[in-house]
Design an enzyme around this catalytic site. Structure first.
Site, PDB file in Angstrom:
ATOM      1  N   SER A  17       0.815  -1.212   0.000  1.00  4.92           N
ATOM      2  CA  SER A  17       0.000   0.000   0.000  1.00  4.92           C
ATOM      3  C   SER A  17       0.853   1.268   0.000  1.00  4.92           C
ATOM      4  CB  SER A  17      -0.924   0.009   1.219  1.00  4.92           C
ATOM      5  OG  SER A  17      -1.678   1.220   1.263  1.00  4.92           O
ATOM      6  N   SER A  19      -0.695   4.111   0.720  1.00  2.60           N
ATOM      7  CA  SER A  19      -1.460   5.035   1.567  1.00  2.60           C
ATOM      8  C   SER A  19      -0.618   5.670   2.678  1.00  2.60           C
ATOM      9  CB  SER A  19      -2.680   4.326   2.157  1.00  2.60           C
ATOM     10  OG  SER A  19      -3.608   4.022   1.144  1.00  2.60           O
ATOM     11  N   THR A  63      -8.880  -1.424   2.410  1.00  2.00           N
ATOM     12  CA  THR A  63      -8.706  -2.037   1.105  1.00  2.00           C
ATOM     13  C   THR A  63      -9.247  -3.463   1.179  1.00  2.00           C
ATOM     14  OG1 THR A  63      -7.118  -2.480  -0.661  1.00  2.00           O
ATOM     15  CG2 THR A  63      -6.331  -2.761   1.614  1.00  2.00           C
ATOM     16  N   LYS A  67     -13.841  -4.039   2.327  1.00  2.00           N
ATOM     17  CA  LYS A  67     -14.709  -2.938   1.913  1.00  2.00           C
ATOM     18  C   LYS A  67     -16.197  -3.238   2.085  1.00  2.00           C
ATOM     19  CE  LYS A  67     -11.524  -0.744  -1.336  1.00  2.00           C
ATOM     20  NZ  LYS A  67     -11.350  -0.225  -2.721  1.00  2.00           N
ATOM     21  N   ASP A 104     -13.648   6.265  -2.897  1.00  2.00           N
ATOM     22  CA  ASP A 104     -13.286   5.706  -4.200  1.00  2.00           C
ATOM     23  C   ASP A 104     -14.136   6.332  -5.306  1.00  2.00           C
ATOM     24  OD1 ASP A 104     -11.250   3.971  -3.434  1.00  2.00           O
ATOM     25  OD2 ASP A 104     -12.627   2.336  -2.993  1.00  2.00           O
ATOM     26  N   TYR A 215      -1.738   0.590 -10.251  1.00  2.00           N
ATOM     27  CA  TYR A 215      -0.568   1.452 -10.255  1.00  2.00           C
ATOM     28  C   TYR A 215       0.729   0.645 -10.100  1.00  2.00           C
ATOM     29  CZ  TYR A 215      -0.962   1.177  -5.100  1.00  2.00           C
ATOM     30  OH  TYR A 215      -1.057   0.744  -3.802  1.00  2.00           O
ATOM     31  N   GLY A 234      -4.055   4.238 -12.012  1.00  2.00           N
ATOM     32  CA  GLY A 234      -4.413   3.890 -10.646  1.00  2.00           C
ATOM     33  C   GLY A 234      -3.827   4.848  -9.630  1.00  2.00           C
TER      34      GLY A 234
END
Length: 273
Positions: A17, A19, A63, A67, A104, A215, A234
Site C-alpha cells: 500500500s 497510503s 482495502t 470494503k 473511491d 498502479y 491507478g
C-alpha cells in the site's frame, strides 16, 4: 481529546500500500503531528481490530477484503457508501462511533475530470468487483447512461449491477463476457495486468479514454497501448481518494500535489515508472 491522533490503512495483503506515504506526506506539509501506519487485517477479523483501538484513533482507510465487511460494523453510513454497498473509509466521530464512507467514487470522478473526462455518455468496465462498482458510480455521476460490465462470471457482478442500476441516473447496465466488444467513451480496467491479453487490448483500441485502476505493476498492457489517448492511472485514483480521506480525517484541505509527488517517488523507488 488525545494529544496525538492515529490513522491507518487496513487490508490483507497490505505491504504494497502507498497510503502511508500519501497520508504522512499530507501530515508533514500541513504540520500535523499524526501517525499513519499499515495493518494487516484478514477477512473476518475487522470487528476485533476495531474493538482494540483506543480513542486516539481518528480515521481508517480500507482495502480488500474489508470494503464490504465493514458495512455491518459502522455506526453510520454515508450516502455514497450506502449506494456502493462498500466503504473504503472509516471516520471516528466525537462520540467514538465509526462512520463508513466511500472516497473511491469521488476519487475516480476527480481523476477522470482532471484528465478532461468531465462528461461521459457510455462506458465499458472490465471486471465486476467493488472497484468496478465505485468507478461505475463515478461514471454515472459524470452522466453515463449505459455501462457494460465485461466479466468472467456474471454471478460475481451481481452486487455491482444492483448498485449501478440504483444510481439516480438509472443507467442501462449490460453484463457480458471478457471476450465481448468494448464500447463507449471510457474503458475502465479493474482486472489484473496478466488478464489484459492482446485480444482484449485490441478491443479497447477505439475507446478515447482508458482508465486502468492499477498502479503496480505499471505500465499495464492497456496503458502501453493507450498512445495519445487520454490515460487515467491507478495512481491518479489513489491520490484523489486519499486526498478526500485526508480531509475527512483532519478537516483540512489536502496538499494534493505534494501527495502525488510522494506517490510517484515511492513507485520510482520500487522500480515502477
Amino acid at each position: 481529546m488525545p494529544a496525538r491522533r492515529r490513522c491507518g490503512v487496513l487490508g490483507d495483503p497490505i505491504g504494497h500500500s502507498l497510503s502511508p506515504v500519501l497520508h504522512r506526506t499530507g501530515y508533514a506539509v500541513t504540520g500535523l503531528d499524526w501517525e499513519y501506519d499499515a495493518h494487516q487485517v484478514p477477512a473476518g477479523t475487522l470487528a476485533d481490530f476495531l474493538g482494540s483501538l483506543g480513542e486516539e484513533w481518528r480515521g481508517l482507510s480500507l482495502t480488500m477484503p474489508l470494503k464490504r465487511e465493514v458495512m455491518s460494523l459502522a455506526g453510520g453510513v454515508s450516502p455514497a457508501a450506502a449506494l456502493a454497498g462498500a466503504a473504503n473509509t472509516l471516520v471516528r466521530d466525537d462520540d467514538l462511533t465509526w462512520r463508513a464512507d466511500n472516497t473511491d467514487i469521488g476519487g475516480a470522478r476527480a481523476a477522470l475530470a482532471e484528465r478532461g473526462a468531465t462528461s461521459v455518455e457510455s462506458a465499458t468496465i472490465l471486471g465486476g468487483g467493488s472497484t468496478a462498482t465505485s468507478t461505475g458510480l463515478a461514471l454515472c455521476d459524470l452522466g453515463a447512461r449505459e455501462i457494460r460490465l465485461l466479466v468472467r462470471s456474471a454471478d460475481r457482478a451481481t452486487e455491482t449491477v444492483t448498485a449501478l442500476r440504483a444510481h439516480p441516473g438509472r443507467p442501462e447496465v449490460v453484463v457480458a463476457g471478457l471476450v465481448d466488444d468494448v464500447i463507449g467513451d471510457v474503458a475502465v480496467s479493474t482486472i489484473p495486468a496478466e488478464a489484459q491479453d492482446p485480444g482484449l487490448v485490441a478491443r479497447c483500441a477505439r475507446v478515447p479514454v482508458v482508465f486502468d485502476v492499477l498502479y503496480h505493476p505499471w505500465p499495464t498492457p492497456l496503458a502501453l497501448a493507450a498512445g495519445d489517448r487520454v490515460l487515467v492511472s491507478g495512481l491518479d485514483l489513489l491520490v484523489h481518494q486519499a486526498a478526500l480521506q485526508f480531509t475527512l480525517f483532519t478537516g483540512l484541505d489536502a496538499p494534493l500535489t505534494a501527495m502525488r509527488t510522494a506517490g510517484e517517488q515511492a513507485l520510482a523507488d520500487r522500480g515502477v515508472t
